[in-house]
Design a protein around this motif. Structure first.
Motif, PDB file in Angstrom:
ATOM      1  N   LEU A 286      -5.110   4.234   1.402  1.00 18.60           N
ATOM      2  CA  LEU A 286      -3.894   4.031   0.633  1.00 18.60           C
ATOM      3  C   LEU A 286      -4.229   3.215  -0.615  1.00 18.60           C
ATOM      4  O   LEU A 286      -5.283   2.584  -0.685  1.00 18.60           O
ATOM      5  N   HIS A 287      -3.329   3.215  -1.566  1.00 21.24           N
ATOM      6  CA  HIS A 287      -3.519   2.477  -2.817  1.00 21.24           C
ATOM      7  C   HIS A 287      -2.785   1.143  -2.724  1.00 21.24           C
ATOM      8  O   HIS A 287      -1.575   1.117  -2.512  1.00 21.24           O
ATOM      9  N   TRP A 288      -3.512   0.038  -2.899  1.00 20.14           N
ATOM     10  CA  TRP A 288      -2.983  -1.310  -2.721  1.00 20.14           C
ATOM     11  C   TRP A 288      -2.713  -1.972  -4.064  1.00 20.14           C
ATOM     12  O   TRP A 288      -3.528  -1.872  -4.987  1.00 20.14           O
TER      13      TRP A 288
ATOM     14  N   ALA B 299       6.175   2.120   1.713  1.00 17.13           N
ATOM     15  CA  ALA B 299       5.102   1.186   1.391  1.00 17.13           C
ATOM     16  C   ALA B 299       4.794   0.339   2.627  1.00 17.13           C
ATOM     17  O   ALA B 299       5.682   0.052   3.432  1.00 17.13           O
TER      18      ALA B 299
ATOM     19  N   ALA C 212       0.856  -1.186   0.000  1.00 21.73           N
ATOM     20  CA  ALA C 212       0.000   0.000   0.000  1.00 21.73           C
ATOM     21  C   ALA C 212       0.889   1.231   0.000  1.00 21.73           C
ATOM     22  O   ALA C 212       1.840   1.320   0.780  1.00 21.73           O
TER      23      ALA C 212
ATOM     24  N   GLN D 175      -7.411  -3.346   4.525  1.00 21.19           N
ATOM     25  CA  GLN D 175      -6.700  -2.455   5.435  1.00 21.19           C
ATOM     26  C   GLN D 175      -6.186  -1.223   4.690  1.00 21.19           C
ATOM     27  O   GLN D 175      -6.259  -0.108   5.209  1.00 21.19           O
ATOM     28  N   ALA D 176      -5.701  -1.413   3.483  1.00 18.72           N
ATOM     29  CA  ALA D 176      -5.245  -0.272   2.683  1.00 18.72           C
ATOM     30  C   ALA D 176      -6.399   0.690   2.421  1.00 18.72           C
ATOM     31  O   ALA D 176      -6.232   1.906   2.530  1.00 18.72           O
TER      32      ALA D 176
ATOM     33  N   PRO E 210      -5.865  -5.684   1.130  1.00 19.61           N
ATOM     34  CA  PRO E 210      -6.589  -4.643   0.390  1.00 19.61           C
ATOM     35  C   PRO E 210      -7.583  -3.887   1.272  1.00 19.61           C
ATOM     36  O   PRO E 210      -7.713  -2.660   1.159  1.00 19.61           O
TER      37      PRO E 210
ATOM     38  N   ALA F  27       1.801   3.765   8.727  1.00 15.13           N
ATOM     39  CA  ALA F  27       0.965   4.577   7.832  1.00 15.13           C
ATOM     40  C   ALA F  27       1.521   6.000   7.729  1.00 15.13           C
ATOM     41  O   ALA F  27       1.526   6.594   6.647  1.00 15.13           O
TER      42      ALA F  27
ATOM     43  N   CYS G 272       0.149  -4.960   3.570  1.00 11.64           N
ATOM     44  CA  CYS G 272      -1.147  -5.094   4.225  1.00 11.64           C
ATOM     45  C   CYS G 272      -2.154  -5.733   3.276  1.00 11.64           C
ATOM     46  O   CYS G 272      -1.845  -6.011   2.121  1.00 11.64           O
TER      47      CYS G 272
END
Length: 168
Positions: free
Chosen positions: A117-119, A104, A27, A111-112, A109, A95, A107
Motif C-alpha cells: 500500500l502507499h503510505w 485507508a 495507507a 507495514q504499508a 510505513p 487491508a 499503520c
C-alpha cells in the motif's frame, strides 16, 4: 531462555515514554502522489450518496487513547461521520477494505510496504501519530536481561519499524 522464565518484555507504551517510536500514517491502494494525506479528503460529497463513505481503519493495537483520541477529534473537526473511523477486526480485513472500497489503514510505513500500500503521514496532524515500545525488565537489578536488551536494541528497532536506533 534456559530457565523458561520471562524476565524482560517488549511492551506497547505511549510514545512519550517509549524507547522506540514507530510513525503512523494512512495507507491507501492508489498512489496519492507526494505529500501527506488529509482526512478531510474522505468527507463524502452529495454525489456520493449511493456509495458508503470511505473509512479510516485502526488496528486493534492502535485502539488506545494516544492514537484514537487525536484521530477522533480530527474526524469531528473535518466533518467526517462517526462510522468513518473504525477499528478493524483483523489487519487482513482492513487491508481488504482498503483495496476494495478505497478506504485507508492507519499503520506504519513498514507495514504499508508489506501490504503493498502507499503510505503518507496524516496531513492535519503536525505532530503526527506514533506507536511506542519499551523493553521492560522484571527486576532492574537483573543485569542479564538488561544486557540482552542493550545488545538487541538495533534489531528490536528494525523489527518494530522504528529505524536503526532507539529514540533519545
Amino acid at each position: 531462555v534456559r530457565t523458561g522464565q520471562v524476565r524482560a518484555a517488549l511492551l506497547a507504551v505511549p510514545p512519550s515514554d517509549a524507547a522506540w517510536r514507530v510513525p503512523l500514517g494512512l495507507a491507501v491502494a492508489a498512489d496519492p502522489g507526494g505529500g501527506p494525506l488529509y482526512l478531510d479528503t474522505l468527507r463524502p460529497s452529495r454525489a456520493d450518496r449511493d456509495r458508503p463513505p470511505r473509512r479510516v481503519w485502526l488496528q486493534q493495537e492502535d485502539d488506545v487513547p494516544h492514537v484514537r483520541d487525536p484521530l477522533t477529534r480530527l474526524r469531528d473537526a473535518v466533518g467526517l461521520r462517526p462510522a468513518q473511523l473504525a477499528v478493524a477486526g483483523t489487519v487482513a480485513a482492513a487491508a481488504a477494505a482498503v483495496l476494495s472500497h478505497d478506504d485507508a489503514l492507519l499503520c506504519s510505513p513498514a507495514q504499508a510496504a508489506g501490504l503493498r500500500l502507499h503510505w503518507r503521514p496524516v496531513g492535519e496532524l503536525e505532530a503526527g501519530l506514533a506507536r511506542g515500545y519499551d523493553l521492560v525488565v522484571a527486576d532492574e537489578a537483573d543485569a542479564e536481561a538488561t544486557r540482552v536488551g542493550r545488545e538487541c536494541e538495533r534489531w528490536l528497532a528494525r523489527c518494530l519499524g522504528a529505524g536503526t536506533e532507539a529514540a533519545a
